[in-house]
Design an enzyme around this catalytic site. Sequence first.
Site, PDB file in Angstrom:
ATOM      1  N   ASP A 131      -6.997   4.067  -4.497  1.00  0.00           N
ATOM      2  CA  ASP A 131      -7.645   3.856  -3.195  1.00  0.00           C
ATOM      3  C   ASP A 131      -8.332   5.199  -2.905  1.00  0.00           C
ATOM      4  O   ASP A 131      -8.600   5.961  -3.846  1.00  0.00           O
ATOM      5  CB  ASP A 131      -6.605   3.479  -2.112  1.00  0.00           C
ATOM      6  CG  ASP A 131      -7.239   2.912  -0.844  1.00  0.00           C
ATOM      7  OD1 ASP A 131      -7.628   1.739  -0.848  1.00  0.00           O
ATOM      8  OD2 ASP A 131      -7.396   3.655   0.144  1.00  0.00           O
ATOM      9  N   LYS A 172       0.867  -1.184   0.000  1.00  0.00           N
ATOM     10  CA  LYS A 172       0.000   0.000   0.000  1.00  0.00           C
ATOM     11  C   LYS A 172       0.896   1.223   0.000  1.00  0.00           C
ATOM     12  O   LYS A 172       2.017   1.178   0.509  1.00  0.00           O
ATOM     13  CB  LYS A 172      -0.876   0.027   1.261  1.00  0.00           C
ATOM     14  CG  LYS A 172      -2.181   0.753   1.062  1.00  0.00           C
ATOM     15  CD  LYS A 172      -3.209  -0.172   0.459  1.00  0.00           C
ATOM     16  CE  LYS A 172      -4.487   0.530   0.093  1.00  0.00           C
ATOM     17  NZ  LYS A 172      -5.548  -0.453  -0.190  1.00  0.00           N
TER      18      LYS A 172
HETATM   19  N1  GLU Z   1      -7.247  -0.095  -2.971  1.00  0.00           N
HETATM   20  C1  GLU Z   1      -7.972  -1.264  -3.362  1.00  0.00           C
HETATM   21  C2  GLU Z   1      -8.017  -2.230  -2.204  1.00  0.00           C
HETATM   22  O1  GLU Z   1      -8.081  -1.819  -1.062  1.00  0.00           O
HETATM   23  C3  GLU Z   1      -7.489  -1.853  -4.675  1.00  0.00           C
HETATM   24  C4  GLU Z   1      -6.049  -2.207  -4.746  1.00  0.00           C
HETATM   25  C5  GLU Z   1      -5.587  -2.631  -6.141  1.00  0.00           C
HETATM   26  O2  GLU Z   1      -6.384  -2.683  -7.057  1.00  0.00           O
HETATM   27  O3  GLU Z   1      -4.385  -2.922  -6.248  1.00  0.00           O
HETATM   28  O4  GLU Z   1      -8.049  -3.421  -2.346  1.00  0.00           O
END
Ligand code: GLU
Length: 444
Positions: free
Chosen positions: A164, A124
């Site tokens: 996100d 992340k």
């Molecule tokens: N931010 C999204 C999640 O919490 C998607 C992450 C992504 O597609 O890599 O899963």
Amino acid sequence: MKANEVLDMLKRRFPNEPEYHQAVSEVLGTIEEVYNEHPEFEKSNLIERLCIPDRIFSFRVTWVDDKGQVRTNMGYRVQHNNAIGPYKGGIRFHASVNLSILKFLAFEQTFKNSLTTLPMGGAKGGSDFSPRGKSNAEIMRFCQAFVTELWRHIGPDTDVPAGDIGVGGREVGYMYGMYKKLARENTGTFTGKGIEFGGSLIRPEATGYGNVYFLLQMLKTKGIDIKDKVVTVSGSGNVAQYTVEKLITLGAKVVTMSDSDGYIYDPDGIDREKLDYIMELKNLYRGRIREYAEKYGVKYVPGARPWGEKCDIAMPSATQNEINGDDARALLANGCFAVSEGANMPSTPEAIDEFLKAKILYAPGKAANAGGVSVSGLEMTQNAQKLSWSSEEVDQKLKDIMANIHEQCLKYGTQEDGYVNYVKGANVAGFMKVAKAMMAQGIL
Ligand code: GLU
């Protein structure tokens, strides 16, 4: 080290990171049984290695605002674990972003990605930059500045970021554009890209649709039909919008949506036309949900969340810790029998305890919102093949993946009395796959 000792160690070593401790504590509290069945895990200190991120990059992001002022923000990428595939996870731009929040999100992402059945590790990233009130040009300059630091740490087979909170198609486009310029390659290192340059159909819809597909699976176990059920949704961003869209097409009645200023309550239900208005308001004009209440003459409650409104089903789709113990008790007292999480960790530990005690259908985010990253995984596959699949094909794969995650939850989470503890199911299934992959690859 024993599981409970690991949590104490993390609190000592990384104080002032409450969200990170919360996420770790929730997982450790449910995997003890399987952990004890595998003494080899303790011998190789697996839990400690699995809880501490592989590495964290932090950097200053410098950019120029529209008034010509030079501004700085902090930028981060937490590469948590790559035992089952390249690091994968979104980027969050929000004033609240700090290492505690990104470490909890990267930790959660590792188990979520494990559940998807696709080969993706967990990561992340983000910044304390607040997109609120910023012009398009400022957003672009910020994204470009962020990527001039981030680009050297990512790549199609090493680490693949996405969106996100605060990062949608526009921001991914600007980041990917800068990334390509610096890396001199066109291999799709970001997901959530525009459809014209390697993005996957259904990726924008995937988290919201996936959450509804998961909810349908849960309802099926009880023989309950979604039609005419009253649903409270929080949030009004990407996840909330497509959750509501799918619910409308299935004949459910969505009565609330919210933003960080407050929520609207529409007793007639949000229909397609009203949802189109919200999408335009939020995605184009970047307005506030209050304006919906003014336009349609419905109730607006400032500074509050929608959990006090009567509903059958709640789908929190805003942010972490948005349902506390009192909110959970209010939902239950009003007859809510299912909660399916579109956001990451929206329920506090006290709220989760309430749901489990009441034995309602309760799906934690790492299972229910895994549809977003699943279609990101499918976007990576399409990019690698230099192909793009039809909406129907991607949507069917998304349905299959959500059904598979539900199956895994049933397998690992069904109690002796028949109640399905989806928290335990998701944690054990997600954990076992990562743990086995780590064991097979040696002490690293
Ligand atoms: N931010 C999204 C999640 O919490 C998607 C992450 C992504 O597609 O890599 O899963």
